[in-house]
Design a protein around this motif. Structure first.
Motif, PDB file in Angstrom:
ATOM      1  N   CYS A 206      -1.933   2.365  -8.998  1.00 57.46           N
ATOM      2  CA  CYS A 206      -0.518   2.336  -8.635  1.00 57.46           C
ATOM      3  C   CYS A 206       0.166   3.617  -9.059  1.00 57.46           C
ATOM      4  O   CYS A 206      -0.178   4.241 -10.056  1.00 57.46           O
ATOM      5  CB  CYS A 206       0.181   1.078  -9.150  1.00 57.46           C
ATOM      6  N   GLY A 207       1.112   4.053  -8.222  1.00 56.34           N
ATOM      7  CA  GLY A 207       1.748   5.353  -8.413  1.00 56.34           C
ATOM      8  C   GLY A 207       0.914   6.425  -7.728  1.00 56.34           C
ATOM      9  O   GLY A 207       0.099   6.141  -6.870  1.00 56.34           O
ATOM     10  N   HIS A 208       1.115   7.672  -8.078  1.00 50.94           N
ATOM     11  CA  HIS A 208       0.334   8.768  -7.514  1.00 50.94           C
ATOM     12  C   HIS A 208       0.448   9.963  -8.441  1.00 50.94           C
ATOM     13  O   HIS A 208       1.031   9.859  -9.517  1.00 50.94           O
ATOM     14  CB  HIS A 208       0.803   9.115  -6.091  1.00 50.94           C
ATOM     15  N   HIS A 285      -5.642  -5.917  -2.587  1.00 51.89           N
ATOM     16  CA  HIS A 285      -5.851  -4.803  -1.675  1.00 51.89           C
ATOM     17  C   HIS A 285      -5.749  -5.267  -0.220  1.00 51.89           C
ATOM     18  O   HIS A 285      -6.086  -6.399   0.082  1.00 51.89           O
ATOM     19  CB  HIS A 285      -7.251  -4.222  -1.940  1.00 51.89           C
ATOM     20  N   PRO A 286      -5.298  -4.404   0.690  1.00 49.43           N
ATOM     21  CA  PRO A 286      -5.231  -4.792   2.096  1.00 49.43           C
ATOM     22  C   PRO A 286      -6.608  -5.226   2.612  1.00 49.43           C
ATOM     23  O   PRO A 286      -7.633  -4.717   2.155  1.00 49.43           O
ATOM     24  CB  PRO A 286      -4.775  -3.522   2.815  1.00 49.43           C
ATOM     25  N   GLU A 338       1.784   1.923   4.992  1.00 48.85           N
ATOM     26  CA  GLU A 338       3.193   2.081   4.639  1.00 48.85           C
ATOM     27  C   GLU A 338       3.787   3.413   5.061  1.00 48.85           C
ATOM     28  O   GLU A 338       4.959   3.664   4.823  1.00 48.85           O
ATOM     29  CB  GLU A 338       3.369   1.889   3.133  1.00 48.85           C
ATOM     30  N   GLU A 340       5.843   5.933   6.710  1.00 45.65           N
ATOM     31  CA  GLU A 340       7.080   5.601   7.406  1.00 45.65           C
ATOM     32  C   GLU A 340       7.435   6.565   8.522  1.00 45.65           C
ATOM     33  O   GLU A 340       7.147   7.761   8.453  1.00 45.65           O
ATOM     34  CB  GLU A 340       8.232   5.595   6.405  1.00 45.65           C
ATOM     35  N   ILE A 385       4.808   9.340   1.244  1.00 44.98           N
ATOM     36  CA  ILE A 385       5.346   8.773   0.017  1.00 44.98           C
ATOM     37  C   ILE A 385       4.246   8.236  -0.884  1.00 44.98           C
ATOM     38  O   ILE A 385       4.483   7.909  -2.024  1.00 44.98           O
ATOM     39  CB  ILE A 385       6.373   7.652   0.309  1.00 44.98           C
ATOM     40  N   ASP A 386       3.044   8.123  -0.349  1.00 46.27           N
ATOM     41  CA  ASP A 386       1.972   7.580  -1.157  1.00 46.27           C
ATOM     42  C   ASP A 386       0.676   8.244  -0.705  1.00 46.27           C
ATOM     43  O   ASP A 386       0.599   8.776   0.395  1.00 46.27           O
ATOM     44  CB  ASP A 386       1.908   6.061  -0.968  1.00 46.27           C
TER      45      ASP A 386
ATOM     46  N   SER B  23       9.529   4.667  -6.379  1.00 46.65           N
ATOM     47  CA  SER B  23       9.350   5.597  -7.506  1.00 46.65           C
ATOM     48  C   SER B  23      10.631   6.333  -7.895  1.00 46.65           C
ATOM     49  O   SER B  23      10.731   6.828  -8.999  1.00 46.65           O
ATOM     50  CB  SER B  23       8.234   6.601  -7.207  1.00 46.65           C
ATOM     51  N   PHE B  53      12.827  -2.964   0.424  1.00 49.38           N
ATOM     52  CA  PHE B  53      11.536  -2.306   0.362  1.00 49.38           C
ATOM     53  C   PHE B  53      11.091  -2.160  -1.084  1.00 49.38           C
ATOM     54  O   PHE B  53      11.886  -1.825  -1.956  1.00 49.38           O
ATOM     55  CB  PHE B  53      11.648  -0.913   1.004  1.00 49.38           C
ATOM     56  N   SER B  56       4.373   0.378  -4.827  1.00 50.61           N
ATOM     57  CA  SER B  56       3.573   0.057  -6.015  1.00 50.61           C
ATOM     58  C   SER B  56       4.265   0.442  -7.316  1.00 50.61           C
ATOM     59  O   SER B  56       4.048  -0.205  -8.333  1.00 50.61           O
ATOM     60  CB  SER B  56       2.188   0.706  -5.922  1.00 50.61           C
ATOM     61  N   SER B  57       5.115   1.485  -7.313  1.00 51.70           N
ATOM     62  CA  SER B  57       5.808   1.798  -8.576  1.00 51.70           C
ATOM     63  C   SER B  57       6.814   0.708  -8.907  1.00 51.70           C
ATOM     64  O   SER B  57       6.982   0.340 -10.067  1.00 51.70           O
ATOM     65  CB  SER B  57       6.544   3.138  -8.577  1.00 51.70           C
ATOM     66  N   LEU B  93       0.333 -10.125   0.276  1.00 52.03           N
ATOM     67  CA  LEU B  93      -0.842  -9.275   0.455  1.00 52.03           C
ATOM     68  C   LEU B  93      -1.571  -9.054  -0.855  1.00 52.03           C
ATOM     69  O   LEU B  93      -2.795  -9.037  -0.918  1.00 52.03           O
ATOM     70  CB  LEU B  93      -0.415  -7.916   1.043  1.00 52.03           C
ATOM     71  N   THR B  94      -0.786  -8.862  -1.907  1.00 51.97           N
ATOM     72  CA  THR B  94      -1.373  -8.549  -3.203  1.00 51.97           C
ATOM     73  C   THR B  94      -1.622  -9.807  -4.038  1.00 51.97           C
ATOM     74  O   THR B  94      -2.077  -9.726  -5.161  1.00 51.97           O
ATOM     75  CB  THR B  94      -0.439  -7.618  -3.988  1.00 51.97           C
ATOM     76  N   ARG B  95      -1.291 -10.960  -3.472  1.00 45.56           N
ATOM     77  CA  ARG B  95      -1.423 -12.254  -4.155  1.00 45.56           C
ATOM     78  C   ARG B  95      -0.545 -12.348  -5.394  1.00 45.56           C
ATOM     79  O   ARG B  95      -0.775 -13.214  -6.256  1.00 45.56           O
ATOM     80  CB  ARG B  95      -2.881 -12.555  -4.533  1.00 45.56           C
TER      81      ARG B  95
END
Lengths: 397, 114
Positions: A206-208, A285-286, A338, A340, A385-386, B23, B53, B56-57, B93-95
């Motif tokens: 998570c994050g980047h 995860h997708p 995601e 956009e 963005i990701d 983020s 929206f 993940s952050s 999706l992520t449960r």
């Protein structure tokens, strides 16, 4: 408090008494030097690099205006602040001097306190400007260092990705990796486990950026085939393969959320490339997208929640399936879904499915290329963005 | 990012006034929630009805707070209500819809908590 050497002031005036008066006023606080005309003033400025120049307008052999112009034209002297001396009535002269780049003027006959006050202010201003210039130079150097560090990290991360060369005779692989900064939190790999099995995994921390990339590298290392965590040798010397659900559970223990204050999502699959049977686990995860020869899509999304949540998550399930000859299987991270459009609408799973279906007739590599093109066109220049990654395989049985 | 809070005797209601929990605000958001937890709040109901929206952050900051609160079986929790469409699909999706306590609406939350 840093101690600076006393500021140095250059006085340019053809009249000796004026020079002496100014020295007298300034010498208690400043070092002074003098020049008796424009020509000598220019030489002194270049040679001595004073912190401030006071010059008179009316001088023989290059007057104050010409000296000012020459000072501003020379890279060695153009940043030195200049104050010029002028008679009270000379408004035109005042304007001209300021336009030529002088920072201030002092009218004659001058008042000692006024001279000191103006000189002091301009020395301070100039010092601030000097410090700013130095800070900028240091910043540029640091940026260059960081840039080269990041570049190196980026190369390392790319070197971890699977080789594009086919090493399983009846399987084709194609992938795309796009961190949104120079390094990313996505990682994926294809590993041959034994004579009939490979594993494929894709991880999204998570994050980047740098922190996510560092954690991604740790997970990559943990999942190395020699590490004993995805396969191990039994007493007969045969490889025993860990099931996808058990791999996910192990990672969950090894990387609890509290360790780095981050979680990650993962899809892990073990595929028998001789029969097409596979088992998998999608942890937060997708789902995997299975596209058959006819263009029908099936989603495979069984699993659990994010890796790192431990007991808080529901029980981790495992899914199974079978690949037929010609089937394509897609693994990807949510950054892809995601991405956009300029008006902030995500590309979405449906669009992704429709895209891979429409590209079925192309070769695997071309279909990956074109899907990525579609996503980029959809984004229409909007910044990523990701991180996003896509890995796909095609099997022939 | 704007947080409105209202203290009830059974929990603290925190309403997030932002369209995107991503983020750009997730760190600030996490710090604000942590401050409340440090002050002794043990049950927080988070109203996300204005959030369109989440990425993940954003999810990460909520997981971080959930982990801090939900340490035992004593009812301490970070609960959610007012989840909008995109955000709910992310949870599914992520449960994470099976991890967080999610109420359909503020009124059902209040009914359940009192």
């Amino acid at each position: 408090m840093q101690n600076y050497p006393r500021p140095k002031i250059l006085i340019v005036d053809d009249v000796p008494i004026n020079r002496m008066l100014l020295i007298h006023v300034l010498e208690i606080q400043y070092d002074t030097l003098t020049a008796e005309d424009g020509e000598k003033g220019l030489e002194a400025a270049i040679a001595e690099q004073p912190d401030l120049i006071i010059l008179d307008i009316h001088m023989p052999n290059m007057d104050g205006f010409e000296l000012l112009e020459r000072l501003k034209a020379d890279t060695l002297t153009r940043k030195i602040p200049v104050i010029f001396l002028t008679a009270d009535t000379e408004t035109e002269a005042k304007i001209k001097g300021l336009k030529l780049g002088a920072v201030d003027f002092i009218t004659k006959p001058f008042n000692a306190e006024e001279v000191l006050a103006r000189v002091h202010n301009h020395i301070q201003l100039d010092l601030t400007a000097k410090l700013l210039r130095q800070a900028n130079v240091r910043l540029r150097q640091q940026k260059a260092l960081l840039g080269s560090g990041l570049q190196a990290a980026s190369e390392i991360q790319k070197a971890l990705l699977p080789n594009q060369v086919i090493y399983i005779p009846n399987m084709r692989l194609s992938w795309y990796f796009q961190p949104c900064e120079r390094v990313g939190g996505d990682i994926f790999n294809v590993i041959q486990l034994d004579d009939s099995h490979i594993c494929i995994y894709i991880i999204d921390v998570c994050g980047h950026g740098i922190p996510a990339a560092m954690i991604a590298s740790l997970t990559f290392q943990y999942l190395a085939p020699s590490g004993g965590n995805i396969r191990f040798k039994d007493i007969h010397g045969n490889y025993q393969l860990r099931s996808p659900a058990s791999v996910v559970k192990d990672l969950d223990s090894e990387f609890p959320f509290e360790r780095f204050n981050r979680y990650f999502t993962m899809a892990y699959a073990v595929i028998n490339f001789t029969t097409g049977d596979f088992s998998y686990c999608c942890a937060g995860h997708p789902p995997l997208v299975l596209l058959d020869k006819a263009g029908t899509v099936a989603l495979h999304g069984k699993g659990g929640t994010f890796v790192g949540l431990g007991d808080m998550g529901p029980t981790v399930e495992q899914g199974t399936g079978t690949l037929s000859s010609g089937d394509r299987l897609y693994f990807y991270t949510d950054g892809l879904i995601e991405q956009e459009s300029p008006d902030e609408i995500p590309f979405g799973q449906e669009r992704f499915i429709a895209a891979v279906q429409s590209l079925r007739a192309y070769s695997l590599e071309k279909s990956v290329e074109k899907v990525i093109e579609k996503i980029k066109r959809y984004g229409n220049g909007k910044a990523y963005i990701d991180d996003f990654s896509l890995l796909s395989l095609e099997i022939t049985l | 990012m704007d947080l409105e809070t209202e203290k009830y005797d059974k929990f603290l209601l925190v309403s997030l006034n932002a369209k995107r929990l991503d983020s750009s605000i997730s760190r600030e958001f996490e710090t604000a929630l942590n401050d409340w937890i440090a002050k002794g709040e043990t049950r927080i109901l988070l109203d996300l009805s204005l959030v369109d929206f989440m990425d993940s952050s954003g999810m990460g900051s909520m997981v971080s707070c959930l982990k801090k609160l939900k340490t035992g079986n004593n009812g301490d929790d970070l609960m959610l209500c007012g989840i909008t469409e995109q955000v709910l699909s992310l949870f599914k999706l992520t449960r994470m819809d099976r991890v967080f306590t999610i109420f359909d609406s503020m009124s059902s939350a209040f009914k359940a908590l009192y």
